[in-house]
Design a protein around this motif. Sequence first.
Motif, PDB file in Angstrom:
ATOM      1  N   LEU A  36       0.841  -1.200   0.000  1.00 24.02           N
ATOM      2  CA  LEU A  36       0.000   0.000   0.000  1.00 24.02           C
ATOM      3  C   LEU A  36       0.869   1.240   0.000  1.00 24.02           C
ATOM      4  O   LEU A  36       1.905   1.289   0.677  1.00 24.02           O
ATOM      5  CB  LEU A  36      -0.882   0.017   1.263  1.00 24.02           C
ATOM      6  N   GLN A  37       0.440   2.227  -0.756  1.00 26.11           N
ATOM      7  CA  GLN A  37       1.035   3.566  -0.701  1.00 26.11           C
ATOM      8  C   GLN A  37      -0.122   4.533  -0.874  1.00 26.11           C
ATOM      9  O   GLN A  37      -0.852   4.466  -1.862  1.00 26.11           O
ATOM     10  CB  GLN A  37       2.063   3.756  -1.821  1.00 26.11           C
ATOM     11  N   HIS A  38      -0.317   5.432   0.137  1.00 25.08           N
ATOM     12  CA  HIS A  38      -1.483   6.317   0.093  1.00 25.08           C
ATOM     13  C   HIS A  38      -1.160   7.642   0.755  1.00 25.08           C
ATOM     14  O   HIS A  38      -0.505   7.689   1.796  1.00 25.08           O
ATOM     15  CB  HIS A  38      -2.665   5.646   0.822  1.00 25.08           C
ATOM     16  N   ASP A  39      -1.639   8.723   0.140  1.00 20.19           N
ATOM     17  CA  ASP A  39      -1.475  10.048   0.730  1.00 20.19           C
ATOM     18  C   ASP A  39      -2.227  10.135   2.048  1.00 20.19           C
ATOM     19  O   ASP A  39      -3.271   9.504   2.225  1.00 20.19           O
ATOM     20  CB  ASP A  39      -2.028  11.124  -0.209  1.00 20.19           C
ATOM     21  N   LEU A  40      -1.691  10.931   2.966  1.00 16.65           N
ATOM     22  CA  LEU A  40      -2.352  11.192   4.241  1.00 16.65           C
ATOM     23  C   LEU A  40      -3.006  12.568   4.202  1.00 16.65           C
ATOM     24  O   LEU A  40      -2.738  13.368   3.306  1.00 16.65           O
ATOM     25  CB  LEU A  40      -1.331  11.134   5.388  1.00 16.65           C
ATOM     26  N   SER A  41      -3.823  12.859   5.196  1.00 14.61           N
ATOM     27  CA  SER A  41      -4.438  14.182   5.284  1.00 14.61           C
ATOM     28  C   SER A  41      -3.429  15.238   5.726  1.00 14.61           C
ATOM     29  O   SER A  41      -3.676  16.425   5.618  1.00 14.61           O
ATOM     30  CB  SER A  41      -5.633  14.158   6.242  1.00 14.61           C
ATOM     31  N   VAL A  42      -2.275  14.797   6.225  1.00 13.16           N
ATOM     32  CA  VAL A  42      -1.190  15.704   6.596  1.00 13.16           C
ATOM     33  C   VAL A  42      -0.426  16.028   5.309  1.00 13.16           C
ATOM     34  O   VAL A  42       0.027  15.115   4.608  1.00 13.16           O
ATOM     35  CB  VAL A  42      -0.250  15.039   7.626  1.00 13.16           C
TER      36      VAL A  42
END
Length: 133
Positions: A36-42
């Motif tokens: 998995l590779q996913h952008d965070l809200s930070v």
Amino acid sequence: MKNTRIMAAALLIVGSGLTLAAAQAQQPGLRRTDLLQHDLSVPAREVDQVRVDFDPGAVSIKHSHPGEEVAYVLEGSLEYQLEGRSPVTLHAGETLFIPAGVAHVAKNVGSGSASELATYIVEKGVPLVVPVE
């Protein structure tokens, strides 16, 4: 001028990939599976999950990460040596928090194969594995 910027960006991207490939190539007996590779809200941060399988006796290179790592041992026994700390051995079902930038080595100290699920909260766009001398 625009072509120079594009070329510089391309070289940076390729160089980053080569650093990661070199780090992985120097680790015989280890297999990494990106899950998995996913952008965070930070802003400028992402989460990456990787399964790392260790053959008996396999040892990682000394390395760090551009963010925090949570290691969860899926099977076997792994010894972690974090810089400035005593070694710790974890067995299936145990976890370890590795702070950002802390150099460490992981070694399969069991008699069979071992695996970990590594979850990284890291700076986006930076190589995940940074070899340390």
